[in-house]
Write a protein that holds these residues in place. Structure first.
Motif, PDB file in Angstrom:
ATOM      1  N   LEU A 177       3.440  -3.428   3.881  1.00  0.00           N
ATOM      2  CA  LEU A 177       2.524  -3.670   4.851  1.00  0.00           C
ATOM      3  C   LEU A 177       1.239  -2.800   4.777  1.00  0.00           C
ATOM      4  O   LEU A 177       0.363  -3.205   5.341  1.00  0.00           O
ATOM      5  N   ARG A 178       1.239  -1.812   3.827  1.00  0.00           N
ATOM      6  CA  ARG A 178       0.003  -1.182   3.798  1.00  0.00           C
ATOM      7  C   ARG A 178      -1.061  -1.813   3.093  1.00  0.00           C
ATOM      8  O   ARG A 178      -2.296  -1.347   3.507  1.00  0.00           O
ATOM      9  N   PHE A 179      -0.796  -2.903   2.592  1.00  0.00           N
ATOM     10  CA  PHE A 179      -1.810  -3.908   2.181  1.00  0.00           C
ATOM     11  C   PHE A 179      -2.753  -4.652   3.244  1.00  0.00           C
ATOM     12  O   PHE A 179      -3.840  -4.893   3.084  1.00  0.00           O
ATOM     13  N   ALA A 180      -1.922  -4.472   4.497  1.00  0.00           N
ATOM     14  CA  ALA A 180      -2.649  -4.970   5.614  1.00  0.00           C
ATOM     15  C   ALA A 180      -3.395  -3.875   6.298  1.00  0.00           C
ATOM     16  O   ALA A 180      -4.019  -4.233   7.503  1.00  0.00           O
ATOM     17  N   THR A 181      -3.192  -2.715   6.132  1.00  0.00           N
ATOM     18  CA  THR A 181      -3.722  -1.492   6.903  1.00  0.00           C
ATOM     19  C   THR A 181      -5.420  -1.715   7.085  1.00  0.00           C
ATOM     20  O   THR A 181      -5.758  -1.241   8.250  1.00  0.00           O
ATOM     21  N   GLY A 182      -5.892  -2.212   6.278  1.00  0.00           N
ATOM     22  CA  GLY A 182      -7.444  -2.330   6.492  1.00  0.00           C
ATOM     23  C   GLY A 182      -7.841  -3.599   7.098  1.00  0.00           C
ATOM     24  O   GLY A 182      -9.044  -3.907   7.523  1.00  0.00           O
TER      25      GLY A 182
END
Length: 332
Positions: A177-182
């Motif tokens: 889910l770090r991919f969606a952090t921005g």
């Protein structure tokens, strides 16, 4: 130049227009090491023979300079794309392949993206995969695959073919889910894993969905109060309903006077146009402590709230209703 994104020609630009078509003999544009090449023939009524190629375009340039995203919300990586169109203006045949290598967000390497899209006979085939590297091997952690009936003829009167069936499947396998952090406003440092399988099937007027998504081992920082929360959730998709069957939002274990808020409910929709919402929540949660002053100097104190009775929220086209009976926890 568009906003802060500029393109410069590399060499002579040669193209011609005759009757119903544009012939590209030589057209190359460059930006910060990236190249855009266009060649072939684009016809508005006849035969197509067009190629477009993007090479080594930096994703951070596109997201920050072209889309205007802040550096915190921008992704880094390298975009490559190959587009080929043949057939005719009335019945084009399209092949599109693109990839984004070495995707990074906030200096964290996340993986790569590969996609293949094909179009012919009014049917769009999509195969998109987000790849993560582990032990020197790549595996798909998020995939979208299936078909869309659509008419991409140049002068089509109706793009979406309503009597044909959409069939798309989304699969998540320990997706980071770090991919969606921005991508989510108001949230920083999103971590966790998403798993599940959702299928979308039916005509555009009656699109059904079924499956399940789970989010586990997840944490995030809420920008409004600078506090870290842990999140676990299970979401079911059943035709025209999205069911939040199990959602837990909790403070970190070592935080003083922390707690856990549990929620459940459902969202009823028609082709993803929301018709009604019904949510219930109960528990306790710390909202402020000394770390919150870093988000806003006017915020101070230790505040934990607890529900006396369930929080109830309902919404429909006719009205929205919220009932929240909260207690300011003692010793907070």
């Amino acid at each position: 130049k568009y906003y802060e994104f500029d393109l410069h020609n590399s060499g002579d630009i040669k193209f011609s227009y005759s009757e119903d078509k544009i012939n590209f003999d030589s057209l190359r544009l460059v930006h910060n090491g990236g190249k855009l090449d266009i060649g072939g023939q684009l016809s508005f009524t006849g035969n197509e023979d067009l190629t477009l190629k993007l090479s080594n375009f930096k994703l951070k340039d596109l997201s920050s300079k072209l889309l205007g995203l802040s550096s915190e919300r921008s992704f880094d990586g390298e975009l490559n794309l190959d587009f080929v169109m043949t057939g005719t203006a009335a019945n084009p045949v399209i092949n599109l392949n693109y990839s984004i290598d070495s995707i990074k967000a906030q200096n964290i390497y996340l993986g790569s993206l590969e996609s293949e899209i094909q179009y012919s006979d009014k049917l769009l085939n999509v195969d998109l995969n987000f790849l993560e590297a582990k032990n020197n091997q790549s595996r798909s952690s998020l995939g979208l695959k299936g078909t869309f009936p659509i008419d991409l003829a140049f002068y089509s009167e109706e793009r979406l073919i309503k009597n044909k069936t959409v069939d798309m499947t989304l699969v998540a396998d320990n997706f980071d889910l770090r991919f969606a952090t921005g991508l989510i406003p108001g949230i920083r440092n999103l971590n966790g894993l998403m798993n599940g399988n959702i299928n979308f099937n039916g005509t555009y007027d009656d699109l059904k969905n079924g499956g399940e998504l789970t989010i586990g081992n997840s944490s995030l920082v809420l920008a409004a109060n600078n506090l870290t929360y842990l999140l676990d959730a299970k979401i079911n998709f059943e035709n025209n309903k999205i069911l939040i069957s199990d959602l837990h939002l909790k403070n970190e274990p070592d935080i003083k006077d922390g707690g856990t808020m549990t929620a459940r409910g459902e969202i009823v929709h028609q082709n993803f146009k929301i018709e009604s919402i019904s949510l219930n929540a109960s528990g306790a949660l710390k909202l402020l402590d000394k770390r919150s002053r870093a988000a806003d100097p006017s915020l101070f104190g230790d505040i934990t709230v607890r529900t006396r009775n369930e929080i109830v929220f309902t919404s429909s086209e006719a009205r929205s209703y919220l009932k929240a009976d909260l207690i300011l926890a003692r010793g907070a």
